[in-house]
Design a protein around this motif. Sequence first.
Motif: not given
Length: 273
Positions: A174-186
Amino acid sequence: MTEPFGTRLRARLDKYGPLCVGIDPSPALLHAWGLDDSPAGLERLSRTVADAVGDVAAVVKPQPAFFERWGSRGFAVLESVLADLRQAGPLVVLDARRGDTGPVMAAYAEAYLDQGSPLAADAVTLSPYFGFGALEGAITSAVANDAGVFVLARADGPEGFRDPFAARVLAGVEAANAGRAPLGPVGVVAGGVPASAVPDRLGPDLLDRLDGPVLVPGVGPRGLSPADLARLFPSVRHAVVPAVSGAVLADPTRVRELTLRYRDECAHHLSAP
């Protein structure tokens, strides 16, 4: 790569539907296909699958262990198959399940995520059992290369995400993907289990806040059905990437047909209200 992994994955899932096809050329499968258990048989099976699904599956997931057992000859086949898949267009998740610390983890990241490597993939599966923090270098490398990682977060069995270690892994994702859209890299790997072994809900729904993809292996007659996916992952249906292998590889003459069938069934159930 010109776009982040999450953006490319979202586009592939929207265009082709939610399905990942595994390439798992085990000795038993080679024999079932009437092929020798040899690098030549390995290449024949792998290329057949790549040709059959490359233009209809969103994601393809080779299992490198079945190539590695042949040493340099197996690695040569894997490199060739990866090149073919990159040409065909599906995103490639290398199911390496690597995990370590410091320079060893950095070397794994260079091998599988650096786009100049002959083994480069769009994403790689990682094991977090040295601690989620040990994956930081690989995640940084993934972002720098517009690639992704899938972290093992749920072992097969009925306990699901209620295990405290799994909860810590999910918090790190969750922390690694914070603020990334539409899907994070993790993303996470949520191991497939027989539907009868899983409760209707996986305890507190810790997946809601991940903002990343959920790779769910084990779809098929002996594991999860497409209908089970919607029941088990109701709040993140849009991010689920069902993975099927044996169910579509059982008959070499029907790989494409069965891929399309599972793809359409998964799309139907995961998009249903």
